[in-house]
Design a protein around this motif. Sequence first.
Motif, PDB file in Angstrom:
ATOM      1  N   UNK A 235      20.243   0.906  -7.514  1.00  0.00           N
ATOM      2  CA  UNK A 235      20.961   1.176  -8.946  1.00  0.00           C
ATOM      3  C   UNK A 235      20.005   1.420 -10.063  1.00  0.00           C
ATOM      4  N   UNK A 236      18.736   1.418  -9.618  1.00  0.00           N
ATOM      5  CA  UNK A 236      17.687   1.870 -10.556  1.00  0.00           C
ATOM      6  C   UNK A 236      16.769   2.938 -10.181  1.00  0.00           C
ATOM      7  N   UNK A 237      16.054   3.497 -11.028  1.00  0.00           N
ATOM      8  CA  UNK A 237      15.124   4.655 -10.626  1.00  0.00           C
ATOM      9  C   UNK A 237      14.227   4.510 -11.490  1.00  0.00           C
ATOM     10  N   UNK A 238      12.987   5.408 -11.371  1.00  0.00           N
ATOM     11  CA  UNK A 238      11.886   5.549 -12.198  1.00  0.00           C
ATOM     12  C   UNK A 238      11.766   6.803 -12.888  1.00  0.00           C
ATOM     13  N   UNK A 239      11.410   6.699 -14.097  1.00  0.00           N
ATOM     14  CA  UNK A 239      11.128   8.004 -14.741  1.00  0.00           C
ATOM     15  C   UNK A 239       9.909   8.666 -14.398  1.00  0.00           C
ATOM     16  N   UNK A 240       9.704   9.995 -14.614  1.00  0.00           N
ATOM     17  CA  UNK A 240       8.359  10.533 -14.118  1.00  0.00           C
ATOM     18  C   UNK A 240       7.212   9.909 -14.791  1.00  0.00           C
ATOM     19  N   UNK A 241       7.401   9.466 -16.163  1.00  0.00           N
ATOM     20  CA  UNK A 241       6.288   8.777 -16.830  1.00  0.00           C
ATOM     21  C   UNK A 241       5.936   7.519 -16.040  1.00  0.00           C
ATOM     22  N   UNK A 242       6.956   6.722 -15.640  1.00  0.00           N
ATOM     23  CA  UNK A 242       6.610   5.468 -15.123  1.00  0.00           C
ATOM     24  C   UNK A 242       6.011   5.544 -13.582  1.00  0.00           C
ATOM     25  N   UNK A 243       6.517   6.775 -13.064  1.00  0.00           N
ATOM     26  CA  UNK A 243       5.576   7.152 -11.888  1.00  0.00           C
ATOM     27  C   UNK A 243       4.076   7.454 -12.021  1.00  0.00           C
ATOM     28  N   UNK A 244       3.856   7.971 -13.126  1.00  0.00           N
ATOM     29  CA  UNK A 244       2.465   8.199 -13.363  1.00  0.00           C
ATOM     30  C   UNK A 244       1.768   7.084 -13.968  1.00  0.00           C
ATOM     31  N   UNK A 245       2.256   6.307 -14.447  1.00  0.00           N
ATOM     32  CA  UNK A 245       1.810   4.861 -14.848  1.00  0.00           C
ATOM     33  C   UNK A 245       1.454   4.172 -13.764  1.00  0.00           C
ATOM     34  N   UNK A 246       2.175   3.937 -12.553  1.00  0.00           N
ATOM     35  CA  UNK A 246       1.892   3.303 -11.375  1.00  0.00           C
ATOM     36  C   UNK A 246       0.897   3.954 -10.703  1.00  0.00           C
ATOM     37  N   UNK A 247       0.579   5.327 -10.718  1.00  0.00           N
ATOM     38  CA  UNK A 247      -0.464   6.008 -10.085  1.00  0.00           C
ATOM     39  C   UNK A 247      -1.776   5.570 -10.671  1.00  0.00           C
ATOM     40  N   UNK A 248      -1.754   5.300 -12.223  1.00  0.00           N
ATOM     41  CA  UNK A 248      -2.922   5.062 -12.981  1.00  0.00           C
ATOM     42  C   UNK A 248      -3.614   3.687 -12.542  1.00  0.00           C
ATOM     43  N   UNK A 249      -2.835   2.788 -11.833  1.00  0.00           N
ATOM     44  CA  UNK A 249      -3.109   1.527 -11.512  1.00  0.00           C
ATOM     45  C   UNK A 249      -3.586   1.467 -10.279  1.00  0.00           C
ATOM     46  N   UNK A 250      -4.924   0.522  -9.921  1.00  0.00           N
ATOM     47  CA  UNK A 250      -5.401   0.770  -8.611  1.00  0.00           C
ATOM     48  C   UNK A 250      -5.072  -0.202  -7.719  1.00  0.00           C
ATOM     49  N   UNK A 251      -4.144  -1.261  -7.858  1.00  0.00           N
ATOM     50  CA  UNK A 251      -3.523  -1.962  -7.101  1.00  0.00           C
ATOM     51  C   UNK A 251      -4.462  -2.850  -6.156  1.00  0.00           C
ATOM     52  N   UNK A 252      -5.356  -3.806  -6.888  1.00  0.00           N
ATOM     53  CA  UNK A 252      -6.392  -4.594  -5.693  1.00  0.00           C
ATOM     54  C   UNK A 252      -5.517  -5.420  -4.693  1.00  0.00           C
ATOM     55  N   UNK A 253      -4.242  -5.812  -5.005  1.00  0.00           N
ATOM     56  CA  UNK A 253      -3.607  -6.284  -4.054  1.00  0.00           C
ATOM     57  C   UNK A 253      -2.722  -5.475  -2.977  1.00  0.00           C
ATOM     58  N   UNK A 254      -3.189  -4.140  -3.016  1.00  0.00           N
ATOM     59  CA  UNK A 254      -2.302  -3.130  -2.113  1.00  0.00           C
ATOM     60  C   UNK A 254      -0.921  -3.260  -2.179  1.00  0.00           C
ATOM     61  N   UNK A 255      -0.304  -3.051  -0.967  1.00  0.00           N
ATOM     62  CA  UNK A 255       0.982  -2.828  -1.043  1.00  0.00           C
ATOM     63  C   UNK A 255       1.814  -3.998  -1.570  1.00  0.00           C
ATOM     64  N   UNK A 256       1.094  -5.140  -1.121  1.00  0.00           N
ATOM     65  CA  UNK A 256       2.051  -6.119  -1.605  1.00  0.00           C
ATOM     66  C   UNK A 256       2.016  -6.589  -2.958  1.00  0.00           C
ATOM     67  N   UNK A 257       0.905  -6.205  -3.863  1.00  0.00           N
ATOM     68  CA  UNK A 257       1.003  -6.192  -5.173  1.00  0.00           C
ATOM     69  C   UNK A 257       1.996  -5.259  -5.699  1.00  0.00           C
ATOM     70  N   UNK A 258       2.101  -4.016  -5.206  1.00  0.00           N
ATOM     71  CA  UNK A 258       2.995  -2.984  -5.521  1.00  0.00           C
ATOM     72  C   UNK A 258       4.533  -3.663  -5.384  1.00  0.00           C
ATOM     73  N   UNK A 259       4.545  -3.915  -4.274  1.00  0.00           N
ATOM     74  CA  UNK A 259       6.064  -4.482  -3.960  1.00  0.00           C
ATOM     75  C   UNK A 259       6.768  -5.791  -4.882  1.00  0.00           C
ATOM     76  N   UNK A 260       5.752  -6.639  -5.088  1.00  0.00           N
ATOM     77  CA  UNK A 260       5.900  -7.512  -6.215  1.00  0.00           C
ATOM     78  C   UNK A 260       6.163  -6.794  -7.555  1.00  0.00           C
ATOM     79  N   UNK A 261       5.384  -6.062  -7.938  1.00  0.00           N
ATOM     80  CA  UNK A 261       5.608  -5.488  -9.282  1.00  0.00           C
ATOM     81  C   UNK A 261       6.795  -4.811  -9.245  1.00  0.00           C
ATOM     82  N   UNK A 262       7.389  -4.217  -8.472  1.00  0.00           N
ATOM     83  CA  UNK A 262       8.576  -3.478  -8.264  1.00  0.00           C
ATOM     84  C   UNK A 262       9.893  -4.460  -8.324  1.00  0.00           C
ATOM     85  N   UNK A 263       9.592  -5.701  -7.617  1.00  0.00           N
ATOM     86  CA  UNK A 263      10.559  -6.807  -7.817  1.00  0.00           C
ATOM     87  C   UNK A 263      10.755  -7.100  -9.023  1.00  0.00           C
TER      88      UNK A 263
END
Length: 208
Positions: free
Chosen positions: A89-117
């Motif tokens: 039911x949710x989606x990202x704007x193009x700007x949100x996707x760019x913001x995600x790409x700016x962050x280096x995620x030291x916790x890798x995929x697990x950190x990304x998944x927790x952020x999306x949650x």
Amino acid sequence: KTIFFDNVDELPPAMQARALGAIRAHARAREGGARYVASSRRPLGEMVRRGLFNRDLYEALAPLTVRLPALRERGSDIQLLARNFLIPRLSFTPAALRALSEYPFPGNVRELKNLVKRLAIVPLEASGGMIDAPDVREQIIVATRQKAEHPRPSWRAAVEAANREIALRTVAALGGDINAAARKLGVSAAALRRSIRSAGGISIPRRR
């Protein structure tokens, strides 16, 4: 069946010995078909050479080794994974996707998944279920504040803190070899030394 050891590099010596004992006992019992899979954030071979990881356990786990690059080295995967983790039911704007790409995620995929949650439970009625760049940045800033590294961090401070965490982990994994860590991170050794000495930020190149 498959037995998975998550972050096996973080096991203390006593637990490493117990894990090795379990593998050997399983083999003696001739319970065929079992597979042992382990994940590690640090190079286990280097840890063995430094006496930080059980050599016998390493040899039991390492007949086949697959190196998965850090998420920051797979910039094109960040947006793909973020969309996959997000509820329908949710989606990202193009700007949100760019913001995600700016962050280096030291916790890798697990950190990304927790952020999306976390983003999925933020009230978004006013935006029609669209997650925008300010939503992404705010949640990352909140997570940085919870680490107590920055009582009131900005977006820039959050990114710098993540880059610094990556730098320190890389130096530690390579036995304190600044030059090797700098080559791996794609930065100069001088910049890496300054960052470590001053606890300042460092800009780590992204791969797209």
